[in-house]
Design an enzyme around this catalytic site. Structure first.
Site, PDB file in Angstrom:
ATOM      1  N   TRP A   1      -1.993  -9.329 -13.350  1.00 33.17           N
ATOM      2  CA  TRP A   1      -0.949  -8.583 -12.556  1.00 33.17           C
ATOM      3  C   TRP A   1      -1.145  -9.427 -11.110  1.00 33.17           C
ATOM      4  O   TRP A   1      -2.115  -9.444 -10.471  1.00 33.17           O
ATOM      5  CB  TRP A   1      -1.004  -7.063 -12.500  1.00 33.17           C
ATOM      6  CG  TRP A   1      -0.307  -6.526 -11.611  1.00 33.17           C
ATOM      7  CD1 TRP A   1       1.223  -6.430 -11.619  1.00 33.17           C
ATOM      8  CD2 TRP A   1      -0.274  -6.097 -10.129  1.00 33.17           C
ATOM      9  NE1 TRP A   1       1.672  -5.832 -10.353  1.00 33.17           N
ATOM     10  CE2 TRP A   1       0.716  -5.948  -9.707  1.00 33.17           C
ATOM     11  CE3 TRP A   1      -1.793  -6.057  -9.314  1.00 33.17           C
ATOM     12  CZ2 TRP A   1       0.773  -5.417  -8.092  1.00 33.17           C
ATOM     13  CZ3 TRP A   1      -1.663  -5.751  -7.806  1.00 33.17           C
ATOM     14  CH2 TRP A   1      -0.336  -5.193  -7.172  1.00 33.17           C
TER      15      TRP A   1
ATOM     16  N   ASP B   1       3.331  -1.072 -17.808  1.00 35.72           N
ATOM     17  CA  ASP B   1       2.517   0.089 -16.937  1.00 35.72           C
ATOM     18  C   ASP B   1       3.646   1.244 -16.890  1.00 35.72           C
ATOM     19  O   ASP B   1       4.791   0.977 -16.235  1.00 35.72           O
ATOM     20  CB  ASP B   1       2.310  -0.448 -15.867  1.00 35.72           C
ATOM     21  CG  ASP B   1       1.347   0.387 -14.758  1.00 35.72           C
ATOM     22  OD1 ASP B   1       1.811   1.506 -14.687  1.00 35.72           O
ATOM     23  OD2 ASP B   1       0.316   0.226 -14.371  1.00 35.72           O
TER      24      ASP B   1
ATOM     25  N   HIS C   1       5.703   1.737 -13.518  1.00 37.10           N
ATOM     26  CA  HIS C   1       6.105   0.473 -12.897  1.00 37.10           C
ATOM     27  C   HIS C   1       7.754   0.273 -13.191  1.00 37.10           C
ATOM     28  O   HIS C   1       8.120  -0.858 -13.078  1.00 37.10           O
ATOM     29  CB  HIS C   1       5.533  -0.950 -13.473  1.00 37.10           C
ATOM     30  CG  HIS C   1       4.231  -1.174 -12.742  1.00 37.10           C
ATOM     31  ND1 HIS C   1       3.465  -2.139 -12.795  1.00 37.10           N
ATOM     32  CD2 HIS C   1       3.433  -0.279 -12.004  1.00 37.10           C
ATOM     33  CE1 HIS C   1       2.009  -2.309 -12.235  1.00 37.10           C
ATOM     34  NE2 HIS C   1       2.359  -0.911 -11.883  1.00 37.10           N
TER      35      HIS C   1
ATOM     36  N   HIS D   1      -0.568   0.093 -19.835  1.00 39.40           N
ATOM     37  CA  HIS D   1      -1.197   1.003 -18.705  1.00 39.40           C
ATOM     38  C   HIS D   1      -0.622   2.196 -18.547  1.00 39.40           C
ATOM     39  O   HIS D   1       0.484   2.390 -18.004  1.00 39.40           O
ATOM     40  CB  HIS D   1      -0.931   0.099 -17.317  1.00 39.40           C
ATOM     41  CG  HIS D   1      -1.987  -1.190 -17.189  1.00 39.40           C
ATOM     42  ND1 HIS D   1      -2.010  -1.886 -16.078  1.00 39.40           N
ATOM     43  CD2 HIS D   1      -2.945  -1.729 -17.840  1.00 39.40           C
ATOM     44  CE1 HIS D   1      -3.058  -2.853 -16.159  1.00 39.40           C
ATOM     45  NE2 HIS D   1      -3.510  -2.820 -17.205  1.00 39.40           N
TER      46      HIS D   1
ATOM     47  N   ASP E   1       5.095   4.797  -8.098  1.00 40.89           N
ATOM     48  CA  ASP E   1       3.966   4.122  -8.789  1.00 40.89           C
ATOM     49  C   ASP E   1       2.696   4.716  -8.021  1.00 40.89           C
ATOM     50  O   ASP E   1       1.803   3.797  -7.804  1.00 40.89           O
ATOM     51  CB  ASP E   1       4.015   2.741  -8.725  1.00 40.89           C
ATOM     52  CG  ASP E   1       2.753   1.819  -9.573  1.00 40.89           C
ATOM     53  OD1 ASP E   1       2.469   2.644 -10.507  1.00 40.89           O
ATOM     54  OD2 ASP E   1       2.202   1.031  -8.718  1.00 40.89           O
TER      55      ASP E   1
ATOM     56  N   ASP F   1       0.061   6.145  -9.617  1.00 44.03           N
ATOM     57  CA  ASP F   1      -1.055   6.234 -10.062  1.00 44.03           C
ATOM     58  C   ASP F   1      -2.044   7.495 -10.259  1.00 44.03           C
ATOM     59  O   ASP F   1      -3.156   7.525 -10.060  1.00 44.03           O
ATOM     60  CB  ASP F   1      -2.067   5.072  -9.772  1.00 44.03           C
ATOM     61  CG  ASP F   1      -1.419   3.535  -9.824  1.00 44.03           C
ATOM     62  OD1 ASP F   1      -1.224   3.161 -11.137  1.00 44.03           O
ATOM     63  OD2 ASP F   1      -0.841   3.097  -8.911  1.00 44.03           O
TER      64      ASP F   1
HETATM   65  C1  RNT Z   1      -0.526  -2.575  -9.850  1.00 47.71           C
HETATM   66  C2  RNT Z   1      -0.835  -2.685 -11.349  1.00 47.71           C
HETATM   67  C3  RNT Z   1      -2.022  -3.195 -11.706  1.00 47.71           C
HETATM   68  C4  RNT Z   1      -3.473  -2.437 -11.101  1.00 47.71           C
HETATM   69  C5  RNT Z   1      -4.821  -2.681 -11.645  1.00 47.71           C
HETATM   70  C6  RNT Z   1      -5.777  -2.205 -10.551  1.00 47.71           C
HETATM   71  O1  RNT Z   1       0.359  -2.067  -9.647  1.00 47.71           O
HETATM   72  O2  RNT Z   1      -0.587  -1.517 -12.014  1.00 47.71           O
HETATM   73  O3  RNT Z   1      -2.454  -3.177 -12.977  1.00 47.71           O
HETATM   74  O4  RNT Z   1      -3.168  -1.053 -11.049  1.00 47.71           O
HETATM   75  O5  RNT Z   1      -5.005  -4.012 -11.931  1.00 47.71           O
HETATM   76 ZN    ZN Z   2      -1.129  -1.479 -14.293  1.00 45.96          ZN
END
Ligand code: RNT
Ligand code: ZN
Length: 415
Positions: free
Chosen positions: A182, A256, A259, A283, A291, A293
């Site tokens: 990434w 992800d 994303h 992910h 995004d 997380d």
């Molecule tokens: C970033 C991506 C990536 C990271 C990690 C830490 O937007 O999601 O996967 O979160 O590699």
């Molecule tokens: Zn990711």
């Protein structure tokens, strides 16, 4: 066996679902636990730099792992509270650098040997990631697509080395490592020439992946993104870019959950992309408005992902990884909550009355299909979950938190 489980087993049997088979399938699914939840994506390079790459970790909860030893201690604590045997997902900045300054284009297998040994002792496989952010050569938000050849070459070298390290992990542990690329590349404001950046990214990836590595040892994955902080107007590695690339080169596509557009679900993409790429990397994450997380929960988007994996018989072709980082709560609890939530979602999906649902659908009886979905939600799945935890020697839902709390007062608060 417990009385609640006996009841659940009979209830599911009446729907044609064999809970014993489900329990054994669930035990075989390894989740790739991301090391970076343990220290807010800090890593163990000497540099005290910014995280960068548009990634943001908010919060300052006590007890963040500051060293390799602390991170391993925390991971061990989390693993005790997560049923099953899992994998460890490392980023390149987490090497065992022994106090040396090792730049990204100089990382070697030796820097990760102690992690490989650590995982072997725990019978865990490993996954890996080049770290293309949090570095002066990524400060302008461009890496593999950079117009400057020397910057591009630096990141190509980093990615190549990451791949070699991933391969060593896979070879030594006897389970293929997925190394996921990434990159943050993109622009805050409107680009004048999107194509050149994408053409350079494609060329860089071709160089990174030039050497063939057997799939029994290692798999390459590529991860797209819609936008990030600082790349609001243009992301070089968009979904279309990587979908095309992964199909063309038969690479693993990483989806992800954070994303895509907030109303777009990665669950719906699984059945489509698996017709064209050999493997998927997920992910599993939770975006809140963007995004962000957040820690994964047993919520509808996560359930939908797991339902698709089961309904498409995609588990053998899917590598389930987690990707969240929350520094506002106990970091070990974050791992435990997120991983267990992913497992609970998977359990619920495995417990679906698949045959009856398919039959109803095929015969056009959508009334029964909808009713069955609702019935499934009211089934005693939690008794099956508690049974799973018990058989795996892991605390049940009501018991794990007090272990985290005592670890917090005995270990984390002393840091
Ligand atoms: C970033 C991506 C990536 C990271 C990690 C830490 O937007 O999601 O996967 O979160 O590699
Ligand atoms: Zn990711």
């Amino acid at each position: 066996m417990t009385a609640p489980y006996d009841f659940a087993r009979e209830s599911y049997a009446s729907l044609g679902v064999d809970t014993e088979a489900v329990l054994s399938t669930l035990a075989q699914v390894a989740i790739s636990l991301h090391c970076w939840q343990g220290d807010d994506v800090g890593g163990f390079e000497n540099a005290d730099g910014e995280l960068g790459g548009g990634l943001a970790v908010t919060g300052n909860y006590l007890g963040k792992a500051r060293t390799l030893a602390e991170l391993r201690q925390d991971l061990d604590q989390a693993l005790k509270l997560i049923p099953g045997t899992h994998r460890l997902n490392l980023h390149a900045i987490y090497g065992d650098f022994g106090g040396e300054t090792v730049d990204r284009d100089a990382i070697e297998v030796s820097h990760f040997q102690s992690w490989i040994d650590w995982c072997r002792e725990r019978k865990m496989g490993m996954d890996f990631n080049p770290t293309c952010f949090g570095h002066e050569k990524a400060d302008d938000g461009l890496t593999l697509s950079h117009p400057d050849t020397s910057v591009r070459d630096f990141w190509i070298e980093h990615c190549k080395r990451s791949r070699e390290i991933g391969r060593a992990m896979g070879q030594q542990l006897g389970s293929p490592t997925v190394t996921n690329v990434w990159i943050p590349d993109g622009m805050k404001d409107l680009p004048a020439d999107r194509l050149s950046y994408r053409a350079r990214l494609e060329e860089s990836l071709n160089t990174v992946f030039a050497e063939d590595i057997p799939a029994s040892e290692h798999l390459d994955a590529v991860e797209s993104k819609l936008f990030g902080i600082g790349s609001e107007s243009f992301v070089v590695g968009s979904h279309e870019f990587y979908l095309g690339y992964a199909i063309k080169k038969q690479k693993v596509l990483c989806l992800d959950a954070g994303h895509f557009h907030p109303t777009e679900s990665i669950a719906d993409k699984i059945s489509s992309v698996l017709l064209s790429v050999p493997h998927l990397l997920l992910h599993v994450s939770r975006g809140v408005r963007w995004d962000s997380d957040h820690v994964v929960l047993l919520d509808d988007p996560t359930k939908a992902i797991m339902q698709e994996l089961v309904r498409c018989n995609a588990l053998p072709k899917t590598h389930i990884g987690l990707d969240f980082f929350d520094a506002s709560i106990n970091r070990i609890a974050a791992w435990v909550i997120g991983t267990r939530a992913a497992q609970k979602a998977l359990l619920q999906a495995l417990l679906e009355p698949a045959e009856q649902l398919k039959q109803a659908e095929l015969s056009g009886d959508y009334t029964t299909r909808l009713a069955l979905f609702e019935q499934a939600k009211a089934m005693p799945w939690s008794a099956v979950w508690e049974e799973f935890c018990q058989r795996q020697g892991t605390p049940g839902e009501a018991a794990w938190l007090k272990e985290v709390k005592s670890y917090e007062s005995n270990v984390l608060s002393q840091r």
